[in-house]
Design a protein around this motif. Structure first.
Motif, mmCIF file in Angstrom:
data_model
loop_
_atom_site.group_PDB
_atom_site.id
_atom_site.type_symbol
_atom_site.label_atom_id
_atom_site.label_comp_id
_atom_site.label_asym_id
_atom_site.label_seq_id
_atom_site.Cartn_x
_atom_site.Cartn_y
_atom_site.Cartn_z
ATOM 1 N N TRP A 12 -6.651 41.498 40.117
ATOM 2 C CA TRP A 12 -5.614 42.197 39.318
ATOM 3 C C TRP A 12 -5.769 43.544 39.879
ATOM 4 O O TRP A 12 -6.617 44.474 39.892
ATOM 5 C CB TRP A 12 -5.686 42.364 37.985
ATOM 6 N N CYS A 13 -4.289 44.476 39.930
ATOM 7 C CA CYS A 13 -4.221 45.757 39.911
ATOM 8 C C CYS A 13 -3.201 46.272 38.841
ATOM 9 O O CYS A 13 -2.120 45.705 39.463
ATOM 10 C CB CYS A 13 -4.116 46.228 41.465
ATOM 11 N N GLU A 15 -0.991 49.431 37.657
ATOM 12 C CA GLU A 15 -0.716 50.908 37.599
ATOM 13 C C GLU A 15 0.358 51.413 36.822
ATOM 14 O O GLU A 15 1.417 50.788 36.843
ATOM 15 C CB GLU A 15 -0.882 51.397 38.971
ATOM 16 N N THR A 21 -5.602 53.629 36.461
ATOM 17 C CA THR A 21 -5.096 52.240 37.141
ATOM 18 C C THR A 21 -6.384 51.420 36.743
ATOM 19 O O THR A 21 -7.573 51.756 36.850
ATOM 20 C CB THR A 21 -5.288 52.493 38.624
ATOM 21 N N TYR A 22 -5.970 49.846 36.450
ATOM 22 C CA TYR A 22 -7.125 48.965 36.246
ATOM 23 C C TYR A 22 -7.040 47.998 37.406
ATOM 24 O O TYR A 22 -5.943 47.564 37.775
ATOM 25 C CB TYR A 22 -6.408 48.287 34.901
ATOM 26 N N GLU A 23 -8.356 47.776 37.729
ATOM 27 C CA GLU A 23 -8.261 46.833 38.979
ATOM 28 C C GLU A 23 -9.627 45.961 38.916
ATOM 29 O O GLU A 23 -10.501 46.739 38.370
ATOM 30 C CB GLU A 23 -8.150 47.796 40.275
ATOM 31 N N SER A 45 -3.439 58.571 37.301
ATOM 32 C CA SER A 45 -3.393 57.095 37.782
ATOM 33 C C SER A 45 -3.342 57.389 39.348
ATOM 34 O O SER A 45 -3.215 58.307 40.026
ATOM 35 C CB SER A 45 -1.968 56.612 37.509
ATOM 36 N N CYS A 48 -2.067 51.381 43.410
ATOM 37 C CA CYS A 48 -2.805 50.198 43.777
ATOM 38 C C CYS A 48 -2.971 49.844 45.283
ATOM 39 O O CYS A 48 -4.209 49.443 45.446
ATOM 40 C CB CYS A 48 -2.187 48.839 43.199
ATOM 41 N N ASN A 49 -2.300 50.308 45.856
ATOM 42 C CA ASN A 49 -2.488 50.273 47.480
ATOM 43 C C ASN A 49 -3.145 51.513 48.035
ATOM 44 O O ASN A 49 -3.076 51.423 49.327
ATOM 45 C CB ASN A 49 -0.840 49.770 47.923
#
Length: 64
Positions: A12-13, A15, A21-23, A45, A48-49
């Protein structure tokens, strides 16, 4: 004769601008939680990429 198999799983990612940001960075399928509840804290934040690792991957306390 044994059959070959492949296992695929996802991380999971999540944002949102203005929130941390949660990953997840699980390397094994057993670490994936398909019912994870994500609560983002107000913070800077990152996309994700972006290719950057998060400061500290966080998981929901109940799922480890």
């Amino acid at each position: 004769m044994p059959q070959e198999s492949q296992t695929h799983f996802r991380n999971w990612c999540v944002e949102k601008a203005g929130y941390e940001t949660y990953e997840t960075l699980n390397r094994e399928p057993s670490g994936f939680d398909d019912k994870a509840q994500v609560r983002l804290r107000a913070a800077e934040s990152r996309p994700c990429n972006s290719g950057q690792l998060p400061l500290a991957p966080r998981r929901h306390p109940e799922t480890g």
